[in-house]
Design a protein around this motif. Sequence first.
Motif, PDB file in Angstrom:
ATOM      1  N   PRO A 224       0.677  -1.295   0.637  1.00 56.03           N
ATOM      2  CA  PRO A 224       0.216  -0.173  -0.079  1.00 56.03           C
ATOM      3  C   PRO A 224       0.913   1.119   0.511  1.00 56.03           C
ATOM      4  O   PRO A 224       0.270   2.037  -0.606  1.00 56.03           O
ATOM      5  N   ARG A 225       2.013   1.264   0.690  1.00 55.37           N
ATOM      6  CA  ARG A 225       3.100   2.190   0.564  1.00 55.37           C
ATOM      7  C   ARG A 225       3.421   2.670  -0.689  1.00 55.37           C
ATOM      8  O   ARG A 225       3.513   3.449  -1.332  1.00 55.37           O
ATOM      9  N   LEU A 227       2.267   1.923  -3.862  1.00 51.21           N
ATOM     10  CA  LEU A 227       1.242   2.847  -4.013  1.00 51.21           C
ATOM     11  C   LEU A 227       1.307   4.439  -3.630  1.00 51.21           C
ATOM     12  O   LEU A 227       0.868   4.932  -4.565  1.00 51.21           O
ATOM     13  N   GLU A 228       1.737   4.905  -2.807  1.00 51.60           N
ATOM     14  CA  GLU A 228       1.723   6.563  -2.308  1.00 51.60           C
ATOM     15  C   GLU A 228       2.997   6.784  -2.821  1.00 51.60           C
ATOM     16  O   GLU A 228       2.796   7.923  -3.329  1.00 51.60           O
ATOM     17  N   TYR A 230       4.455   7.851  -5.729  1.00 55.07           N
ATOM     18  CA  TYR A 230       4.533   8.455  -7.110  1.00 55.07           C
ATOM     19  C   TYR A 230       3.440   9.691  -6.299  1.00 55.07           C
ATOM     20  O   TYR A 230       3.352  10.714  -7.211  1.00 55.07           O
ATOM     21  N   ASP A 231       3.381   9.962  -5.210  1.00 55.97           N
ATOM     22  CA  ASP A 231       2.964  10.933  -4.869  1.00 55.97           C
ATOM     23  C   ASP A 231       3.335  12.255  -4.438  1.00 55.97           C
ATOM     24  O   ASP A 231       4.613  11.587  -4.180  1.00 55.97           O
ATOM     25  N   ASP A 233       4.616  14.080  -1.516  1.00 58.63           N
ATOM     26  CA  ASP A 233       4.935  13.509  -0.656  1.00 58.63           C
ATOM     27  C   ASP A 233       5.270  12.073  -0.253  1.00 58.63           C
ATOM     28  O   ASP A 233       6.080  12.336   0.906  1.00 58.63           O
ATOM     29  N   ALA A 235       4.747   8.258   0.497  1.00 58.56           N
ATOM     30  CA  ALA A 235       4.590   7.524   1.591  1.00 58.56           C
ATOM     31  C   ALA A 235       5.065   7.743   3.301  1.00 58.56           C
ATOM     32  O   ALA A 235       6.066   8.767   2.597  1.00 58.56           O
ATOM     33  N   GLU A 236       4.981   7.442   3.763  1.00 60.81           N
ATOM     34  CA  GLU A 236       4.623   8.276   5.338  1.00 60.81           C
ATOM     35  C   GLU A 236       6.470   7.142   5.900  1.00 60.81           C
ATOM     36  O   GLU A 236       5.828   6.274   5.104  1.00 60.81           O
ATOM     37  N   THR A 300      -4.972   4.335 -10.153  1.00 64.56           N
ATOM     38  CA  THR A 300      -4.678   3.682  -8.703  1.00 64.56           C
ATOM     39  C   THR A 300      -6.388   3.756  -7.993  1.00 64.56           C
ATOM     40  O   THR A 300      -7.165   4.703  -8.178  1.00 64.56           O
ATOM     41  N   THR A 302      -9.603   2.365  -5.969  1.00 65.06           N
ATOM     42  CA  THR A 302      -9.990   1.716  -4.665  1.00 65.06           C
ATOM     43  C   THR A 302     -10.185   0.941  -4.998  1.00 65.06           C
ATOM     44  O   THR A 302     -11.322   0.099  -6.035  1.00 65.06           O
TER      45      THR A 302
END
Length: 305
Positions: A224-225, A227-228, A230-231, A233, A235-236, A300, A302
């Motif tokens: 799941p991270r 998938l984030e 390319y955002d 910020d 992934a955390e 992406t 949901t």
Amino acid sequence: MTSTDTVAVLGLGAMGLPIATRLAGAFAVRGHDIAADRLCLAEQAGIAPHPTARGAAAGAGVVLLAVRDAAQLEEALFGPDGVAGVLDPGAVVLLTSTVGREAVPPVVQRLRERGVGLVDAPLSGGPARAGAGDLLVVVGAEPAALATARPVLERLASTLTVVGDAPGDGQALKTVNQLLCGVHIAAAAEALALADALGLDPARTLAALEAGAAGSFMLGNRGPRMLEAYDDDGAEVLSRLDIFVKDLGIVGDAARTAGLATPVAAAAEQLFLLGRTQGLGAADDSAVIRVVAPGRRGGTETPGA
């Protein structure tokens, strides 16, 4: 006077702070970190903040080290603010970091000269599991030192495995663990990047893979991270990418010393090295997918949408 009810946690980073917070529910916990904001967070969690490592460690029965590497271990114990000089005989240093087997024996000898034990207890599981006392901890320690540290370890671990009586044995098993973890993260990155390149929705793909034989802890945790990644910020940051540069370097060194070829681990190490070279060292290790696929073709959705 040393108190076995008092624990000093040196290093209040992504793992150290939830560890200290978990321990604060059962022990008098003192914390130290060079970052003032981490000390503020520690105080809010019921941890007594100390501006110096020596101040935090003096009189503590167990001094837990959450450091990054062997150099920081040496600095924490024997540097200018090193705590070895303020530890009472009978105290125990609890090493929770992955530093490699070869770094441990010299430290053990120097501490033994002061009557201080070392419990080699590298842990695995991430910040959320640290805060819940749900860590995997592998231990190498002499029985007397382990007896002192065991209440602390049992507060942190859901799985506590004593692999040997010698400090360094824990590092050996953690090295094997990190070989698998690094390879699994790299493999998850390649799989999700391939799914995107084939025009599949990455989120739907991840959900399907997790439900089948291809699932793994690292796929479910890092997927799941990824998938984030390319955002804007990313992934955390729960585990920095450059930590696996260090850990897979330890794996390679150990394998060469043992005369064993580890080509899959070596390939994974190259991906993390490339990530650090590309400026991703401080990003979450899930950002390794951006090394495999710098850009992303699809979007992406949901799962179930």
